[in-house]
Design a protein around this motif. Structure first.
Motif, PDB file in Angstrom:
ATOM      1  N   GLU A 137       9.502 -17.731   6.338  1.00  0.00           N
ATOM      2  CA  GLU A 137       9.417 -19.005   5.622  1.00  0.00           C
ATOM      3  C   GLU A 137      10.389 -19.041   4.452  1.00  0.00           C
ATOM      4  OE1 GLU A 137       6.066 -22.253   4.385  1.00  0.00           O
ATOM      5  OE2 GLU A 137       5.446 -20.200   4.859  1.00  0.00           O
ATOM      6  N   ALA A 138      10.557 -17.903   3.769  1.00  0.00           N
ATOM      7  CA  ALA A 138      11.508 -17.836   2.657  1.00  0.00           C
ATOM      8  C   ALA A 138      12.939 -18.026   3.152  1.00  0.00           C
ATOM      9  CB  ALA A 138      11.372 -16.504   1.924  1.00  0.00           C
ATOM     10  N   LEU A 139      13.273 -17.404   4.280  1.00  0.00           N
ATOM     11  CA  LEU A 139      14.617 -17.557   4.844  1.00  0.00           C
ATOM     12  C   LEU A 139      14.910 -19.019   5.171  1.00  0.00           C
ATOM     13  CD1 LEU A 139      14.849 -14.507   7.300  1.00  0.00           C
ATOM     14  CD2 LEU A 139      16.257 -14.885   5.266  1.00  0.00           C
ATOM     15  N   VAL A 140      13.956 -19.655   5.857  1.00  0.00           N
ATOM     16  CA  VAL A 140      14.146 -21.057   6.233  1.00  0.00           C
ATOM     17  C   VAL A 140      14.276 -21.931   4.984  1.00  0.00           C
ATOM     18  CG1 VAL A 140      13.064 -23.050   7.348  1.00  0.00           C
ATOM     19  CG2 VAL A 140      12.978 -20.800   8.442  1.00  0.00           C
ATOM     20  N   GLY A 141      13.392 -21.709   4.005  1.00  0.00           N
ATOM     21  CA  GLY A 141      13.430 -22.518   2.791  1.00  0.00           C
ATOM     22  C   GLY A 141      14.716 -22.352   2.008  1.00  0.00           C
ATOM     23  N   LEU A 142      15.168 -21.099   1.883  1.00  0.00           N
ATOM     24  CA  LEU A 142      16.412 -20.849   1.155  1.00  0.00           C
ATOM     25  C   LEU A 142      17.595 -21.517   1.842  1.00  0.00           C
ATOM     26  CD1 LEU A 142      15.999 -17.087   0.154  1.00  0.00           C
ATOM     27  CD2 LEU A 142      16.172 -19.034  -1.409  1.00  0.00           C
ATOM     28  N   TYR A 143      17.658 -21.360   3.167  1.00  0.00           N
ATOM     29  CA  TYR A 143      18.788 -21.945   3.884  1.00  0.00           C
ATOM     30  C   TYR A 143      18.802 -23.468   3.758  1.00  0.00           C
ATOM     31  CZ  TYR A 143      21.803 -23.665   7.526  1.00  0.00           C
ATOM     32  OH  TYR A 143      22.783 -24.349   8.190  1.00  0.00           O
ATOM     33  N   GLU A 144      17.644 -24.090   3.950  1.00  0.00           N
ATOM     34  CA  GLU A 144      17.609 -25.542   3.884  1.00  0.00           C
ATOM     35  C   GLU A 144      17.906 -26.045   2.475  1.00  0.00           C
ATOM     36  OE1 GLU A 144      13.930 -26.800   5.618  1.00  0.00           O
ATOM     37  OE2 GLU A 144      14.561 -26.275   7.659  1.00  0.00           O
ATOM     38  N   SER A 145      17.537 -25.262   1.450  1.00  0.00           N
ATOM     39  CA  SER A 145      17.883 -25.639   0.075  1.00  0.00           C
ATOM     40  C   SER A 145      19.388 -25.548  -0.151  1.00  0.00           C
ATOM     41  CB  SER A 145      17.154 -24.735  -0.925  1.00  0.00           C
ATOM     42  OG  SER A 145      15.760 -24.917  -0.849  1.00  0.00           O
ATOM     43  N   VAL A 146      19.994 -24.476   0.368  1.00  0.00           N
ATOM     44  CA  VAL A 146      21.447 -24.307   0.228  1.00  0.00           C
ATOM     45  C   VAL A 146      22.188 -25.441   0.922  1.00  0.00           C
ATOM     46  CG1 VAL A 146      23.418 -22.883   0.933  1.00  0.00           C
ATOM     47  CG2 VAL A 146      21.423 -21.821  -0.113  1.00  0.00           C
TER      48      VAL A 146
END
Length: 517
Positions: free
Chosen positions: A142-151
């Motif tokens: 979930e952290a990976l997905v969230g970070l990528y979508e924020s970037v």
């Protein structure tokens, strides 16, 4: 402003499960409306619910474990016949594999992460892919997905250059207005350097600028081949500033702007807003060195005392461009003369490129409060001056809905086209200005479209539906802020340039060190 949320198109590989290896027999693909990643995750979910391994389920439908794994990962799109076999093997209806969202929160995250890693945006980040396996915890995924979508959201915001640039400009101008366009820290840095080289007044020469560079440990070099995407290049490793031999209106200003990044201790800009702020600061620094406050303020105060303030006098006294004189006047006018002012740099077609005001004038603006890119009323001095010869000083009173303003302007030809620079004051302050006796006067009713933006009714009726203009696209308005730090700069070109310069310098030094025959 466009949404900053990630929108990733479904991955649709052209390779299908077919041939002797997978045992597929005829049938058509799943179809353009079905996402292979989602289908694959639903197959995996139901296989695990049935407590079957890849090899066990594959054996039931005539697929190898590796082929079934590719299907579950969404890397191959199965034929409908294969999915029908899988549904029967898992005791499901085919619709349960073809439709609906991911069956679990974990599956939903896996789908989003797989889609993300296959997108072009992920490739531009230059980071390795992360394989999703059972050992990867849900919170990490979930952290990976969230970070990528924020970037990606930030990338899309930065890429929306026209909107983002207008908002950034509006915020920057607000800060300038609150400070009356006067920044003591930059004034102080400039004054220290002018004193350090022993400058005693008058024109700051090219030799003076070279001494300033030497004082802060830098060398200025004029070269013929500065990268086309840059105004200058600073080699921080060897403390050199490379400047073009030709093309700069004032080589002193270009050099001081480059040195300004060093003197003001700028870090690489994090976004477009910071890039714009740095541009304003280095321009301010260069002008503060070329037109030092210590002598320019008394010069303007003396002109005010005799009611004869003129930008051309400031220009001639310090041998700077009319635009630099206008900028410097706006820096000092409110602080030292108690005089509110406004400034514009406008293209021949009436588009505002730079603007500042603290005198109550109403510039044209969009819904974000941005002025840059808006079109000036045809009745304003900034546009009327284009009817005059290049370099001729023109003054005019303009009656507006917010009162009457007096402005003086000059139009000049530049490599980018013809531009005007105008500076004005409210009517009740015009007594201090040379040119106040002008008889030129016009009325502006803008933003009322009947003033000048809407064609006269008779003309519009005569040509209704008979004209189709082809608009000129301004490429700089469409250019995005690239993954690199500086907008529009070709990083590869710049690095090759400094490497070539250093290699050439080393060759010269090595040759000089060889003993003569």
């Amino acid at each position: 402003m466009p949404s900053s949320h990630l929108r990733v198109l479904p991955f649709r590989p052209s390779v299908r499960l077919e041939g002797a290896d997978d045992g597929a027999a005829g049938g058509h693909g799943v179809g353009a409306g079905t996402d292979p990643v989602s289908v694959g995750r639903r197959v995996r979910h139901h296989r695990r619910v049935a407590d079957l391994t890849l090899a066990e389920l594959g054996a039931r439908v005539g697929l190898s474990a590796s082929a079934l794994s590719l299907l579950e990962n969404g890397r191959r799109e199965a034929r409908v016949s294969v999915l029908g076999d899988l549904a029967r093997a898992l005791d499901l209806d085919l619709g349960e594999l073809l439709s609906g969202g991911p069956p679990t929160r974990r599956s939903a995250l896996e789908v989003r992460w797989e889609r993300a890693q296959r997108s072009e945006g992920f490739q531009t980040l230059g980071i390795p892919q992360v394989r999703v396996g059972a050992a990867l915890p849900d919170d990490a995924l979930e952290a990976l997905v969230g970070l990528y979508e924020s970037v990606v959201g930030l990338q899309q915001q930065r890429a929306a250059t026209p909107e983002f640039a207008r908002i950034a400009n509006a915020e920057l101008r607000r800060r300038m207005r609150e400070a009356d366009n006067y920044f003591p820290e930059i004034e102080g840095r400039a004054a220290e350097l002018v004193r350090a080289i022993g400058h005693e007044g008058g024109v700051v020469s090219k030799a003076d600028v070279n001494r300033i560079a030497e004082h802060i440990g830098f060398e200025l070099r004029l070269v013929p081949d500065v990268p086309a995407s840059t105004r200058s290049v600073t080699d921080l490793e060897h403390h050199r500033v490379y400047l073009p031999e030709r093309g700069s209106h004032d080589a002193r200003a270009a050099a001081l702007q480059a040195l300004g990044h060093v003197v003001l201790e700028h870090e690489p800009p994090r976004d477009y807003a910071e890039f714009l702020a740095q541009r304003v600061e280095i321009n301010y620094f260069a002008a503060a060195v070329l037109v030092p406050e210590a002598s320019a303020a008394p010069f303007l105060q003396q002109a005010r005392a005799v009611k004869d303030i003129a930008l051309e006098d400031l220009r001639d006294e310090y041998a700077v461009s009319y635009e630099t004189a206008a900028h410097r006047f706006c820096n000092l006018a409110t602080r030292h003369l108690d005089l509110p002012v406004h400034f514009m740099r406008t293209s021949a077609d009436g588009v505002i490129y730079k603007a500042y005001e603290n005198d109550g004038v109403r510039f044209p603006m969009d819904g974000t409060g941005a002025i840059e890119g808006a079109r000036v009323c045809r009745a304003w001095t900034a546009r009327v001056v284009f009817e005059r010869p290049n370099g001729e000083i023109y003054a005019q009173y303009t009656d507006t809905g917010r009162g009457t303003f007096w402005c003086t302007a000059v139009a000049e030809q530049t490599p980018q086209g013809r531009f005007s620079v105008s500076v004005g004051v409210p009517f009740d302050q015009v007594r201090w200005m040379r040119g106040r006796d002008t008889r030129e006067r016009r009325t502006s009713r803008c933003p009322d479209p009947r003033c000048c933006t809407r064609p006269p009714a008779a003309l519009a009726r005569e040509w209704d539906g008979k004209v189709w203009p082809s608009a000129r696209a301004h490429s700089h308005l469409l250019a995005v802020l690239p993954p690199g730090v500086f907008p529009g700069v070709d990083d590869t070109e710049v690095l090759r340039f400094v490497a070539t310069q250093e290699a050439a310098g080393n060759a010269i030094r090595d040759g000089a060190a060889q003993p003569h025959a």
